[in-house]
Motif scaffolding. Sequence first.
Motif, short mmCIF file in Angstrom:
data_model
loop_
_atom_site.label_atom_id
_atom_site.label_comp_id
_atom_site.label_asym_id
_atom_site.label_seq_id
_atom_site.Cartn_x
_atom_site.Cartn_y
_atom_site.Cartn_z
N PHE A 84 0.85 -1.20 0.00
CA PHE A 84 0.00 0.00 0.00
C PHE A 84 0.88 1.25 0.00
CE2 PHE A 84 -4.46 -1.37 1.02
CZ PHE A 84 -4.23 -2.74 0.92
N THR A 85 0.38 2.32 -0.64
CA THR A 85 1.06 3.62 -0.64
C THR A 85 0.42 4.47 0.45
OG1 THR A 85 1.33 3.47 -3.01
CG2 THR A 85 1.53 5.67 -2.03
N VAL A 86 1.27 5.17 1.22
CA VAL A 86 0.71 5.95 2.32
C VAL A 86 0.73 7.44 2.02
CG1 VAL A 86 0.98 6.56 4.77
CG2 VAL A 86 1.24 4.18 4.03
N VAL B 295 -12.86 1.88 -2.24
CA VAL B 295 -13.58 1.44 -1.04
C VAL B 295 -12.70 1.86 0.13
CG1 VAL B 295 -14.36 -0.54 0.31
CG2 VAL B 295 -14.63 -0.53 -2.19
N LEU B 296 -13.26 2.69 1.01
CA LEU B 296 -12.49 3.20 2.15
C LEU B 296 -12.96 2.49 3.41
CD1 LEU B 296 -10.44 5.45 3.02
CD2 LEU B 296 -12.43 6.94 3.39
N THR B 297 -12.02 2.10 4.26
CA THR B 297 -12.40 1.46 5.52
C THR B 297 -11.38 1.82 6.59
OG1 THR B 297 -12.87 -0.64 6.62
CG2 THR B 297 -11.21 -0.71 4.88
N VAL C 231 -7.29 2.15 3.26
CA VAL C 231 -7.45 2.08 4.72
C VAL C 231 -7.28 3.49 5.27
CG1 VAL C 231 -6.55 1.05 6.85
CG2 VAL C 231 -6.37 -0.19 4.67
N VAL C 232 -8.08 3.89 6.28
CA VAL C 232 -7.91 5.23 6.86
C VAL C 232 -7.75 5.16 8.38
CG1 VAL C 232 -10.44 5.63 6.96
CG2 VAL C 232 -8.85 7.58 7.07
N ASN C 233 -6.81 5.96 8.88
CA ASN C 233 -6.67 6.23 10.31
C ASN C 233 -7.08 7.70 10.48
OD1 ASN C 233 -5.80 6.60 12.95
ND2 ASN C 233 -3.62 6.66 12.41
N TRP C 234 -8.34 7.90 10.89
CA TRP C 234 -8.88 9.26 10.98
C TRP C 234 -8.16 10.05 12.07
CZ3 TRP C 234 -11.82 10.66 7.11
CH2 TRP C 234 -12.67 9.74 6.48
N PHE C 235 -7.95 11.35 11.80
CA PHE C 235 -7.35 12.21 12.82
C PHE C 235 -8.40 12.64 13.86
CE2 PHE C 235 -6.27 16.53 14.37
CZ PHE C 235 -5.15 16.16 15.11
N VAL D 18 -5.50 17.59 7.14
CA VAL D 18 -5.93 17.55 8.54
C VAL D 18 -5.40 16.29 9.24
CG1 VAL D 18 -8.19 16.44 8.19
CG2 VAL D 18 -7.88 18.09 10.09
N GLY D 19 -4.41 15.64 8.60
CA GLY D 19 -3.74 14.54 9.28
C GLY D 19 -4.44 13.19 9.21
N ASN D 20 -5.44 13.07 8.35
CA ASN D 20 -5.99 11.73 8.12
C ASN D 20 -4.94 10.92 7.37
OD1 ASN D 20 -8.65 12.26 9.18
ND2 ASN D 20 -9.10 13.38 7.28
N GLN D 21 -4.66 9.71 7.86
CA GLN D 21 -3.61 8.87 7.28
C GLN D 21 -4.25 7.77 6.42
OE1 GLN D 21 -1.50 6.44 10.14
NE2 GLN D 21 0.42 6.51 8.99
N PHE D 22 -3.87 7.72 5.15
CA PHE D 22 -4.48 6.75 4.23
C PHE D 22 -3.45 5.75 3.72
CE2 PHE D 22 -6.86 10.72 3.71
CZ PHE D 22 -8.17 10.28 3.92
N GLY D 23 -3.85 4.48 3.63
CA GLY D 23 -3.08 3.45 2.94
C GLY D 23 -3.82 3.10 1.66
N LEU D 24 -3.20 3.30 0.51
CA LEU D 24 -3.91 3.22 -0.78
C LEU D 24 -3.37 2.07 -1.63
CD1 LEU D 24 -3.54 7.04 -1.42
CD2 LEU D 24 -5.67 5.89 -0.73
N LEU D 25 -4.27 1.31 -2.24
CA LEU D 25 -3.86 0.27 -3.18
C LEU D 25 -4.68 0.40 -4.46
CD1 LEU D 25 -2.05 -2.26 -3.59
CD2 LEU D 25 -4.08 -3.61 -2.97
N GLU D 26 -4.00 0.76 -5.54
CA GLU D 26 -4.70 0.94 -6.80
C GLU D 26 -4.66 -0.37 -7.58
OE1 GLU D 26 -3.21 3.79 -9.83
OE2 GLU D 26 -5.22 4.65 -9.73
#
Lengths: 422, 422
Positions: free
Chosen positions: A54-56, A77-79, A125-129, A61-69
Amino acid sequence: MTDQHLNETFLADWAIHSRFGAVEGTNGVDRQAASAADGEQRKWFQELLESHGFTVRRDEVGNQFGLLELVPGAPYVLTGSHMDSQPTAGRFDGAYGVMASAHACFRVADELRANPEQARFNLAVVNWFNEEGSRFKPSLMGSSVLTGKLVLDEALGTEDPKGITVRDALDAIGERGTSPVFGTGGDLEVASYAEIHVQQGRSMEEDGVTIGLVNATWAAHKYDFRVLGEQAHSGSTLMADRRDALLGAARLVVAARELVDGFEAEALHTACGELTVYPNSPVVVASEVRLLLDLRSPSAEVIGEAHERLMAVIERVKREDRVEIEIVAEHSWDQNPYQEEGVALAREVAEELGLTHDRVMTVAGHDSTNMKDLVPTVMLFVPSVDGVSHNLNEFTRDEDLVAGVDHLSGVIRRLAAGELTA
Amino acid sequence: MTDQHLNETFLADWAIHSRFGAVEGTNGVDRQAASAADGEQRKWFQELLESHGFTVRRDEVGNQFGLLELVPGAPYVLTGSHMDSQPTAGRFDGAYGVMASAHACFRVADELRANPEQARFNLAVVNWFNEEGSRFKPSLMGSSVLTGKLVLDEALGTEDPKGITVRDALDAIGERGTSPVFGTGGDLEVASYAEIHVQQGRSMEEDGVTIGLVNATWAAHKYDFRVLGEQAHSGSTLMADRRDALLGAARLVVAARELVDGFEAEALHTACGELTVYPNSPVVVASEVRLLLDLRSPSAEVIGEAHERLMAVIERVKREDRVEIEIVAEHSWDQNPYQEEGVALAREVAEELGLTHDRVMTVAGHDSTNMKDLVPTVMLFVPSVDGVSHNLNEFTRDEDLVAGVDHLSGVIRRLAAGELTA
C-alpha cells in the motif's frame, strides 16, 4: 494462507500495535491525537501498510491513508477508524477498527491480485485524525473536514488546553499533508465506506451476538453551559450575599442525573464529564464554571421532554442561587439511521460466515456517522466484555476480534466488487 | 508634618502601590505569590522603606522585612500583612495592611528619632510571603515558617499547578534570603506584633464602626476530599453501570450549601471553591474528583453538628452513587481568641483618637493568627464597602484607610514604648 494463519497474523500485529502509548502497569493506552505516541504509531502503521504494497498519504488535517490501486483511476472502497485515544483509555476503541480494516484489505488485496477481473474499485485504509475530541475539540475532526462539515482552517487553528494548535501538533509529528486526498479538492474518489468498532455497551455480549449490524445512532442534545456568579471570600462572605457559580453548576450535574429517573429505565442517558472552575481557589467563591452536559436517547421525543425539564431546572437554579446560566453552544440531532442496504449486506456476510448477528444502535458517534452522508456505508460492532469503554480495562476477546476481521473482509470483498454502488 | 500632610503622603504611596499587578479595565489586581508583579512591587517597596531609613532583609521563605534599629540590640515591634493576592482580587486585601504598617512605622520612627528616650523596642515592617495560598498551598506560608508551624524545606519544595517550586519562584524574583531574620535561628527578636486588614464582611459598615478590635477567629473544619468513581463512556454506558465521581462531588457541593439551612441564619458558613475533575473529557464519566470543602462558624458546637451531618451525607452518596469518598486531609480548630490585652490596648487608642470601635471576630485566618501564638498581638479591621472580598471590586473609603493608619500608628507607638510586654 489458512484462516488460522491469517488470524495469527492479525493478532500478532494487534499485539505490537497496542504497545504505542501503553500506560505502564495497565492494559490500556494514553494516545491522544497528535501526541508523540500517536506519531510513533503512525510511523509503524505506515511501514505495515507499505510492507503489504500500500502507498501511504496523509491529507491536510492529518488523516492517514493506505492506498492500493488495482483498477487505474477507479474510486476507492475506504475502511478504517481512529488510533487516537482518550487520556486514559482501552486499547480497542478505534484502534481495533483501524487494524481490522488494514488486515481485511490485505486479505482482499491478495485475492484481487490473484483475480484482477473481480475488482471494480480500489482499496483504501484510513486512520482518521482526532476522533476522540479530548485534546482538540470537536471530536470526529478528520472525517468532518473530509466530508465538508468542518472548515479546514478552523480545524487547524483549534488549540489544546496548553495553547498548541492542531497545525503545530501535526507538524511536530510530521503528519500534516499538503493537499486533500479524498473529498473536495482531493484527487481520489470514495465509492463506499466500512467501519468496525467494539460495542460501547453490553447488549451484544448479553445476547450472545458476535456481529452488530449498526442501523442508527441515538438522538442527542449537547450543551456547553457557562454558569456565572461573583467572586467573594469563601469564608467571610455572608451566605445570603453569595452568588456561587460552582453551586449552580453542581445543581446542574445533579439535575442531569435525576432527569433519568423521570423516564423508563435506560430510555435516557445523561452526563457531565467536563467541568472547569474559575478561579478555583479554596478561599474564593467561584465566579465562573463551564460545563459540558449531554442528553442521549434512542427517542427524539424523550430528548425533547428531557430538554424541557432541564430548562425548568435552570430557571429555578438561576432564581434560587442567584447565578446566571448561559448556553454558550448547543447542538442536537434526531435518531440518525445508517443505510438499510448496508445493514442488509452485512447481514448476508454474517450468515455466509455462520456468525451470530443482530441489529444494534450506537449511542456514541463514529466517523461512519459523517461518511454515511457522503457514500454508502456499513457500520459493524463486535462485543465488549461488560461494555467497559473509555477505561483502561476495556476488553474484547480474541475470538471476537478475529471474527470481526473475517466479517469485515467479507464486507470489503463485496464493496470492492461493486455492491451498494448502483 | 500636619495630619493632613501625613494622610496625603499615605494616599499617594497607596495609589502607586495599587498599580503593581493591576488588572486592566478594573480597580483590582492579580499579584499571586512570587509572580513577576509581586517581585516588582517588592523592589518598589524596598526603595520606599530605604528612603525612610529602614534596612531591608528577606528570610529564607521570602518574608520581606524593613528594619529600623533605634535601641541597639533590643527586640522589634513587628507590624505588617501581605502583598500577594488571589488570581483576581481587590487591591486592599493584605496590601492595605502592609502599606498602613509602613506608614505607621515611618511616623513613629520620626517621633522616636526626635525623642529617643521613649523607645524601648526597635521597629520592623513585614510583607509576609504567600498569605493567600492560591498559587502555593498552604496559605499563611511565610508566617507559618517563621513561627515554626511549617518546616522550611517543605515550604520551599511546594509546587504551583505548573510544577514550579516556591524555591525556584522566589529565586526568579530574587526574593529568597539565605538565613532566618526573626524566629528560630534568626538574629533578631520579636517583642510584639500588630496587623491591620480590611474587614471581609459588612457588619462594621452596617454598624458604623471605623475600627474593628479583632478578638477571635471563627472555628472551622476544612476537608480535602477525593471522590473516586470509574472511567466509562459517558454516552453509551448504562446509567445503572456508572460510578460517576463528578456526580458524587456535585452532591457534596450541594450538600454543603444545604447544611447551612439546618442552623440559624449565618451561624454556619460553608464553601467549596476548588474542584478538579479527571480526566475531564466530555465523553468520559469522571473517575476522580478532588474538592476542598470547609465549614466555618463562631461556634465549635455548630461545626461539630455540621460535621456529623456532612459525614451522614457522605455515607448516603457512597451508597447511592456507588462512589468512594476519601478524606485526604482535614484540619479543624476551635474559636481561636486573640489576647484580651491587645484588644484593650486597641480600644484605648481608638478612644484617644475619637474613632468608633467595636469588638469583631474574623472569619478568615490572618498571619496574626500565627504570630499571636508567639508574642502579644493586636489585630485591627477597617470597614469594607458591602463586605466585598476576593473580588476585583473590593473597596474601602479613603477616610477609613487613613483612620486605620492613624489608629495603627497609635498602637505601634505604645508597643514601641513597651506596652503588652511585661
